[in-house]
Each structure stands twice: as structure tokens, then as C-alpha cells.
Design a protein around this motif. Structure first.
Motif, PDB file in Angstrom:
ATOM      1  N   ARG A  59       0.829  -1.218   0.000  1.00  0.00           N
ATOM      2  CA  ARG A  59       0.000   0.000   0.000  1.00  0.00           C
ATOM      3  C   ARG A  59       0.856   1.257   0.000  1.00  0.00           C
ATOM      4  O   ARG A  59       0.436   2.298  -0.520  1.00  0.00           O
ATOM      5  N   LEU A  62       1.853   2.029  -3.592  1.00  0.00           N
ATOM      6  CA  LEU A  62       0.752   2.622  -4.352  1.00  0.00           C
ATOM      7  C   LEU A  62       0.289   3.961  -3.793  1.00  0.00           C
ATOM      8  O   LEU A  62      -0.600   4.596  -4.351  1.00  0.00           O
ATOM      9  N   ARG A  63       0.858   4.359  -2.646  1.00  0.00           N
ATOM     10  CA  ARG A  63       0.485   5.590  -1.935  1.00  0.00           C
ATOM     11  C   ARG A  63      -0.946   5.550  -1.421  1.00  0.00           C
ATOM     12  O   ARG A  63      -1.591   6.585  -1.272  1.00  0.00           O
ATOM     13  N   LEU A  64      -1.452   4.355  -1.152  1.00  0.00           N
ATOM     14  CA  LEU A  64      -2.688   4.243  -0.383  1.00  0.00           C
ATOM     15  C   LEU A  64      -2.390   4.557   1.079  1.00  0.00           C
ATOM     16  O   LEU A  64      -3.266   4.945   1.840  1.00  0.00           O
ATOM     17  N   VAL A  79       7.378   8.134  -7.712  1.00  0.00           N
ATOM     18  CA  VAL A  79       5.948   8.175  -7.379  1.00  0.00           C
ATOM     19  C   VAL A  79       5.663   9.105  -6.213  1.00  0.00           C
ATOM     20  O   VAL A  79       4.659   9.828  -6.202  1.00  0.00           O
ATOM     21  N   LEU A  87      -0.162  12.241 -10.617  1.00  0.00           N
ATOM     22  CA  LEU A  87      -0.464  11.160  -9.683  1.00  0.00           C
ATOM     23  C   LEU A  87      -1.669  10.357 -10.159  1.00  0.00           C
ATOM     24  O   LEU A  87      -1.689   9.124 -10.064  1.00  0.00           O
ATOM     25  N   LEU A  88      -2.674  11.042 -10.701  1.00  0.00           N
ATOM     26  CA  LEU A  88      -3.873  10.363 -11.223  1.00  0.00           C
ATOM     27  C   LEU A  88      -3.496   9.407 -12.348  1.00  0.00           C
ATOM     28  O   LEU A  88      -3.983   8.276 -12.416  1.00  0.00           O
ATOM     29  N   ARG A  91      -1.688   6.354 -11.004  1.00  0.00           N
ATOM     30  CA  ARG A  91      -2.615   5.454 -10.311  1.00  0.00           C
ATOM     31  C   ARG A  91      -3.327   4.524 -11.291  1.00  0.00           C
ATOM     32  O   ARG A  91      -3.643   3.385 -10.948  1.00  0.00           O
ATOM     33  N   ARG A  92      -3.599   5.017 -12.485  1.00  0.00           N
ATOM     34  CA  ARG A  92      -4.227   4.152 -13.485  1.00  0.00           C
ATOM     35  C   ARG A  92      -3.324   2.981 -13.844  1.00  0.00           C
ATOM     36  O   ARG A  92      -3.792   1.869 -14.100  1.00  0.00           O
ATOM     37  N   GLN A  95      -2.504  -0.786 -10.028  1.00  0.00           N
ATOM     38  CA  GLN A  95      -3.779  -1.179  -9.451  1.00  0.00           C
ATOM     39  C   GLN A  95      -3.577  -2.207  -8.336  1.00  0.00           C
ATOM     40  O   GLN A  95      -2.490  -2.764  -8.181  1.00  0.00           O
ATOM     41  N   HIS A 122     -10.719   7.997 -15.812  1.00  0.00           N
ATOM     42  CA  HIS A 122      -9.436   8.047 -16.528  1.00  0.00           C
ATOM     43  C   HIS A 122      -9.558   8.179 -18.053  1.00  0.00           C
ATOM     44  O   HIS A 122      -8.602   8.621 -18.693  1.00  0.00           O
TER      45      HIS A 122
END
Length: 321
Positions: A59, A62-64, A79, A87-88, A91-92, A95, A122
Motif C-alpha cells: 500500500r 501505491l500511496r494508499l 511516485v 499522480l492520477l 494510479r491508473r 492497481q 481516466h
């Protein structure tokens, strides 16, 4: 070895623990100075006991969860410094499929809305194109077009996990984290889902990070493996090398405790004794020394570094096996 898709350098993720205003600051060191490379097109497994930091590592990549320090490079891009549209977009391409298929899908949304939501964010495409792509991805994971008009509670656990995977791959990512994706499933369903994951990885040219505590699954699906213990990587290398010649005592005991599905097979019983220590106050020196059958005073006093024992095979131990 192929090029590196995800490069992690000195990654740390600490969580503050509040006791009282008078006590000193304490931290749960969930991920503590982890460095690893995930090759493009590979399945990189991360294994260890519960509480070793596997999910927090994934996580954080992924920067969750926002890491405390360190660097994460995805396809050459750092990242942790991205924001806004950059960043958007990243993120695509990165996953995740969560562990519990019963909680990872919105119970009040139709499957077409669950899978299609990411495409609306997206991609600038019409509703007709979204509906077509949803149908295609459902077929790819072994479901049918009519399933898009049902709710998650109408599916079995295995089907829900296929839907969760469809939601991830419909965005055409390069990298997918699989966080124990089969642990909540029956053994027969596990086999079907793992077979699907292997086939789609080749078809879509994906790279996986496979989080698990089941070494049998690692043996089936992984190319490389990293073994974590109390937030640190204690051994890392090609799967065949680590499985054939485990060099860290923790890895060796994990292998010995893994059940073999053969009633006639006999082997020496070597159980992993004790409990995994607290990440708030880990043991001094080597973090495994209080459970290690080979530990001496040096292991108590001096923390070992992660060293390359052979090409591509790294071990964090003063006296590797």
C-alpha cells in the motif's frame, strides 16, 4: 533479467502510537528500510507471517498509505513526489486487488458501475464504449455479459474476486498488487483464480506483486520472492534459488513448516517457535535472534545488513545457511 518496472529504495512506513502526552513518541515500524526491484513482466512474491509488513509495503508503494521516507520509482518516475494529474495518471497504471472479495466491492452498486467507474475517471469515452469494454473484460475473467447487471451479493467468493480483478485490468495497468487474493477462497476455486491470473498476466503483459503467506502459491505463480520479517526483508532472490537453498534461518523454518500434500512424505519436524515480536520495540541486533536456533551474542548485539550472497540472491544474516 528484464528491465525493472518498480524500484523501491530505503522505504520506511512508521505509524505513531499515542499513549499519553507525557510519554515519549513511539512508532510502529511496519516497513523499515526496504529496498527491492520488481522486474517488468514478472510475478514478485512477498511472503512472511501476519504482522511482517507485507500489506503495508504494497500500500505504501501505491500511496494508499503515505510512506515516512524513501523512494519509489515506477517506470523511471518517482511516485512519492507526484501530485495532481501526474499522480492520477500513475494510479491508473498501478492497481490493487484486495484480500477480501466480500468487502472490496460496493454492495449497492451494479457490477457495470463498479467496473466502469475507473474508466469514467481516466478515459474520455462514451457510455457505449464503456459498456463494450466491461463486457470484454468480464469474458476475459471467465464471466458473462449479463453479470454486469447484478449486485455483488449475487456472486460467490471466487466470482467476486474475478470481478475485483476485472475492475483492475479494465484500466490497462502495467502493475497490479495482489494482496492475498485467494486466501478467502476454497482450494478448488483458488486453483481456477490462480490459473486465470497467470494467463492474463501473459496476455496483458502485466507485472504482479503477489502478497501471501502460502508458500505453495508462491511456488506455483512467482518468479522472484522476498521474505519479510518485522518490517525488514531478510531474504530475496529468484524463487528457485530461495526455495532450493534458503539461506536465512527464518526462510528455512518457513519452508520446513509448509505442509506437503502427500500422506506418505516424512520429514524432520522443525517448527517456528515463539511469536513475531512487536514492531514498536523490535529486538536489538538481528530481529530474528530470539527465535533463531543458530543465534549467538553477535546476533543480539549487531544488526546484519542485507548482503548479496550470490548473483541476485540477498540475505540479511551474519551466518547464512
Amino acid at each position: 533479467m528484464s528491465d525493472t518496472l518498480v524500484k523501491i529504495q530505503n522505504l520506511k512506513t512508521y505509524f505513531p502510537v499515542k499513549k499519553s502526552i507525557f510519554s515519549r513518541k513511539l512508532f510502529v515500524k511496519a516497513v523499515d528500510d526496504v529496498t527491492m526491484d520488481v522486474p517488468t513482466g514478472s510475478t514478485f512474491a512477498v511472503v512472511g507471517e501476519s504482522g511482517s509488513g507485507k500489506t503495508t509495503l504494497a500500500r505504501s508503494i501505491l500511496r494508499l498509505i503515505e510512506p515516512t521516507s524513501g523512494q519509489v520509482f515506477f517506470d523511471g518516475t518517482e511516485v512519492l513526489k507526484l501530485g495532481g494529474k501526474d499522480l492520477l495518471e500513475i494510479r491508473r497504471k498501478m492497481q490493487i486487488v484486495f484480500q477480501d472479495p466480500y468487502n472490496s466491492l460496493h454492495p449497492r452498486k451494479l457490477i457495470k458501475n463498479i467496473i466502469g467507474e475507473g474508466m469514467k475517471i481516466h478515459f474520455k469515452i462514451s457510455e457505449t464504449e464503456i459498456r463494450q469494454k466491461i463486457g470484454e473484460v468480464l469474458q476475459e475473467v471467465g464471466l458473462r455479459d449479463e453479470h454486469m447487471f447484478r449486485y455483488p451479493h449475487e456472486f460467490s467468493g471466487g466470482q467476486r474476486q474475478r470481478i475485483a480483478f476485472a475492475r483492475a485490468i479494465v484500466l490497462k495497468p502495467k502493475f497490479i498488487v495482489l494482496d492475498e487474493p485467494t486466501s478467502a477462497l476454497d482450494v478448488s476455486v483458488q486453483a481456477m483464480v490462480l490459473k486465470m491470473l497467470k494467463e492474463i498476466r501473459v496476455q496483458e503483459k502485466l507485472t504482479y506483486m503477489f502478497i501471501t503467506h502460502n508458500l505453495s502459491l508462491v511456488d506455483y505463480i512467482a518468479d522472484r520472492v522476498a521474505v519479510m520479517y518485522v518490517g525488514e526483508v531478510v531474504e530475496m532472490g529468484e524463487k528457485n534459488t530461495v526455495f532450493t537453498h534458503p539461506s536465512h534461518p527464518y526462510t528455512d523454518l518457513l519452508m520446513a513448516s509448509n505442509p506437503i500434500p502427500d500422506p506418505k512424505f516424512q520429514r524432520e519436524k522443525r517448527l517456528l517457535k515463539g511469536e513475531i515480536p512487536s514492531s514498536i520495540n523490535p529486538p536489538s541486533g538481528c530481529r530474528f535472534h530470539n527465535r533463531c536456533p543458530y543465534a549467538d551474542q553477535r546476533c543480539t548485539d549487531e544488526a546484519p545488513e542485507l548482503r548479496e550472497r550470490s548473483p541476485g540472491h540477498f540475505v540479511r544474516c551474519h551466518y547464512p545457511l
